[in-house]
Design a protein around this motif. Structure first.
Motif, PDB file in Angstrom:
ATOM      1  N   LEU A  46       1.634 -50.778  13.785  1.00 19.47           N
ATOM      2  CA  LEU A  46       2.573 -50.892  14.949  1.00 19.47           C
ATOM      3  C   LEU A  46       2.765 -51.823  16.130  1.00 19.47           C
ATOM      4  O   LEU A  46       2.786 -51.706  16.673  1.00 19.47           O
ATOM      5  N   PHE A  47       0.629 -52.352  15.497  1.00 20.70           N
ATOM      6  CA  PHE A  47       0.604 -53.842  16.339  1.00 20.70           C
ATOM      7  C   PHE A  47       1.619 -54.610  15.526  1.00 20.70           C
ATOM      8  O   PHE A  47       0.633 -56.086  15.823  1.00 20.70           O
ATOM      9  N   GLY A  48       1.912 -54.754  14.858  1.00 19.93           N
ATOM     10  CA  GLY A  48       2.862 -55.661  13.960  1.00 19.93           C
ATOM     11  C   GLY A  48       2.802 -56.309  12.476  1.00 19.93           C
ATOM     12  O   GLY A  48       3.457 -57.461  12.089  1.00 19.93           O
ATOM     13  N   ALA A  49       1.242 -55.839  12.426  1.00 22.71           N
ATOM     14  CA  ALA A  49       0.959 -56.055  11.050  1.00 22.71           C
ATOM     15  C   ALA A  49       1.779 -55.348   9.740  1.00 22.71           C
ATOM     16  O   ALA A  49       2.494 -54.199  10.322  1.00 22.71           O
ATOM     17  N   ARG A  50       2.073 -56.439   8.599  1.00 22.05           N
ATOM     18  CA  ARG A  50       3.158 -55.984   7.398  1.00 22.05           C
ATOM     19  C   ARG A  50       2.285 -55.742   6.479  1.00 22.05           C
ATOM     20  O   ARG A  50       2.379 -57.508   6.139  1.00 22.05           O
ATOM     21  N   ALA A  51       1.331 -55.536   5.937  1.00 26.54           N
ATOM     22  CA  ALA A  51       0.125 -55.429   4.654  1.00 26.54           C
ATOM     23  C   ALA A  51       1.332 -55.367   2.986  1.00 26.54           C
ATOM     24  O   ALA A  51       1.831 -55.585   3.118  1.00 26.54           O
ATOM     25  N   ARG A  52       0.868 -56.812   3.141  1.00 29.20           N
ATOM     26  CA  ARG A  52       0.451 -57.366   1.636  1.00 29.20           C
ATOM     27  C   ARG A  52      -0.031 -57.289   1.036  1.00 29.20           C
ATOM     28  O   ARG A  52      -1.453 -58.178   0.941  1.00 29.20           O
ATOM     29  N   ILE A  53       0.101 -56.606  -0.192  1.00 33.15           N
ATOM     30  CA  ILE A  53      -1.099 -56.125  -0.863  1.00 33.15           C
ATOM     31  C   ILE A  53      -0.976 -56.517  -2.753  1.00 33.15           C
ATOM     32  O   ILE A  53       0.178 -56.818  -2.899  1.00 33.15           O
ATOM     33  N   ILE A  54      -2.142 -57.657  -2.610  1.00 35.10           N
ATOM     34  CA  ILE A  54      -2.600 -58.493  -3.890  1.00 35.10           C
ATOM     35  C   ILE A  54      -3.628 -57.611  -4.748  1.00 35.10           C
ATOM     36  O   ILE A  54      -4.445 -58.078  -4.005  1.00 35.10           O
ATOM     37  N   GLY A  55      -3.465 -57.724  -6.117  1.00 31.19           N
ATOM     38  CA  GLY A  55      -4.798 -57.000  -6.747  1.00 31.19           C
ATOM     39  C   GLY A  55      -4.889 -55.004  -6.296  1.00 31.19           C
ATOM     40  O   GLY A  55      -3.782 -54.379  -5.863  1.00 31.19           O
ATOM     41  N   THR A  56      -5.396 -54.822  -7.618  1.00 35.66           N
ATOM     42  CA  THR A  56      -5.682 -53.853  -7.176  1.00 35.66           C
ATOM     43  C   THR A  56      -6.994 -52.868  -6.834  1.00 35.66           C
ATOM     44  O   THR A  56      -7.845 -53.047  -7.205  1.00 35.66           O
ATOM     45  N   PRO A  57      -6.914 -52.370  -5.890  1.00 43.74           N
ATOM     46  CA  PRO A  57      -8.800 -51.916  -4.415  1.00 43.74           C
ATOM     47  C   PRO A  57      -8.827 -51.223  -5.718  1.00 43.74           C
ATOM     48  O   PRO A  57      -8.377 -49.680  -6.029  1.00 43.74           O
ATOM     49  N   LEU A  58      -9.807 -50.529  -5.733  1.00 46.23           N
ATOM     50  CA  LEU A  58     -10.971 -49.501  -6.667  1.00 46.23           C
ATOM     51  C   LEU A  58     -10.916 -48.652  -5.107  1.00 46.23           C
ATOM     52  O   LEU A  58     -10.776 -48.959  -4.341  1.00 46.23           O
ATOM     53  N   ARG A  59     -10.948 -46.868  -5.635  1.00 51.25           N
ATOM     54  CA  ARG A  59     -11.034 -46.616  -4.619  1.00 51.25           C
ATOM     55  C   ARG A  59     -12.320 -45.699  -4.339  1.00 51.25           C
ATOM     56  O   ARG A  59     -12.731 -44.719  -3.571  1.00 51.25           O
ATOM     57  N   ARG A  60     -13.513 -45.690  -5.113  1.00 50.09           N
ATOM     58  CA  ARG A  60     -14.765 -45.043  -5.041  1.00 50.09           C
ATOM     59  C   ARG A  60     -15.421 -45.878  -5.444  1.00 50.09           C
ATOM     60  O   ARG A  60     -15.235 -46.758  -6.471  1.00 50.09           O
ATOM     61  N   ASP A  61     -16.775 -45.945  -5.989  1.00 49.14           N
ATOM     62  CA  ASP A  61     -17.949 -46.105  -6.229  1.00 49.14           C
ATOM     63  C   ASP A  61     -17.308 -48.201  -6.006  1.00 49.14           C
ATOM     64  O   ASP A  61     -17.630 -48.722  -6.947  1.00 49.14           O
ATOM     65  N   VAL A  62     -17.456 -48.746  -5.160  1.00 51.18           N
ATOM     66  CA  VAL A  62     -17.166 -50.332  -4.418  1.00 51.18           C
ATOM     67  C   VAL A  62     -17.641 -50.053  -3.284  1.00 51.18           C
ATOM     68  O   VAL A  62     -17.627 -49.109  -2.117  1.00 51.18           O
ATOM     69  N   ILE A  63     -18.192 -51.654  -3.348  1.00 52.28           N
ATOM     70  CA  ILE A  63     -18.258 -51.808  -1.973  1.00 52.28           C
ATOM     71  C   ILE A  63     -17.022 -53.468  -2.064  1.00 52.28           C
ATOM     72  O   ILE A  63     -17.249 -54.037  -3.026  1.00 52.28           O
ATOM     73  N   PHE A  64     -16.589 -53.472  -0.629  1.00 48.86           N
ATOM     74  CA  PHE A  64     -15.745 -54.069  -1.255  1.00 48.86           C
ATOM     75  C   PHE A  64     -16.582 -55.370  -0.163  1.00 48.86           C
ATOM     76  O   PHE A  64     -16.686 -54.718   1.491  1.00 48.86           O
TER      77      PHE A  64
END
Length: 245
Positions: A46-64
């Motif tokens: 809504l604020f204008g951001a269009r996310a472009r994802i590179i790579g695969t984020p982990l879903r649990r047991d992770v610190i980003f």
């Protein structure tokens, strides 16, 4: 405030009302609710951001561990991963924002509170023991996107020693050509920055580069150093386009 900003705020309120209604239903049925993540990701768009994802984020047991440009980083990362966040304690008392943070299981910390660091580390360690995905912005503040600030490693004491199965995943956020317009730097008041973002015309591409995860080893300072080095290496120039795809 421009008509564009007013329209975006009105749409945000309508989006929030709808998300809260279905979130309440999910909670009533004792189901894991995806709606905080979906709301935050939709708010970024809504604020204008269009996310472009590179790579695969982990879903649990992770610190980003991510660089930090703006409050929009939280919307984008939450929308992409469902991550909880470590945020400054002042946000807890902010009208509406503080409450929204609690819906997304935010862990509040007081930076510089040396007396309370052990309690904060214990809270973070407890969340990790339950398999959460958690994002930390180790620069401790927002940067200008042209320079990666030194990483502060105090909260990483929660993973020294690391819980079994935990991984660290560095993240590089880049707003591309819109970086200088959107980065929140210096002494600019939060309200001024929010108004500037709301008034901005058009959309922009926000690249979220999820780098290969690694197992934490060598203590908190070594973990912070390795994550920072990987984020720096994710592009030829920190302010330029991502070169690894």
């Amino acid at each position: 405030m421009s008509a564009r900003a007013v329209a975006r705020l009105a749409a945000l309120v309508a989006l929030l009302a709808a998300a809260l209604a279905v979130h309440g239903l999910w909670r009533l049925l004792r189901l894991p609710s995806p709606w905080p993540r979906l709301f935050l990701g939709s708010a970024a768009r809504l604020f204008g951001a269009r996310a472009r994802i590179i790579g695969t984020p982990l879903r649990r047991d992770v610190i980003f561990l991510s660089n930090h440009l703006s409050w929009m980083d939280i919307l984008l990362l939450a929308g992409a991963t469902g991550s909880a966040f470590v945020a400054k304690a002042e946000l807890r008392t902010a009208p509406l924002v503080g409450w929204l943070c609690t819906l997304n299981r935010t862990l509040f910390v007081r930076r510089g509170d040396r007396m309370g660091i052990e309690r904060q580390v214990a809270e973070l360690r407890d969340a990790l023991a339950h398999g959460w995905a958690i994002t930390i912005f180790p620069e401790g503040t927002t940067g200008d996107g042209h320079e990666l600030l030194p990483f502060k490693a105090a909260l990483l004491g929660a993973i020294d020693p690391p819980p079994p199965g935990l991984m660290i995943q560095p993240v590089r956020i880049d707003y591309g050509a819109a970086n200088d317009e959107l980065a929140w730097v210096g002494d600019e008041p939060g309200q001024s920055h929010a108004t500037r973002v709301l008034n901005r015309r058009g959309s922009f591409t926000a690249t979220l580069h999820f780098l290969p995860p690694f197992a934490p080893a060598g203590g908190r300072k070594a973990i912070a150093t390795q994550a920072r080095a990987r984020i720096l290496a994710a592009g030829e120039d920190f302010s330029g386009a991502v070169t690894h795809t």
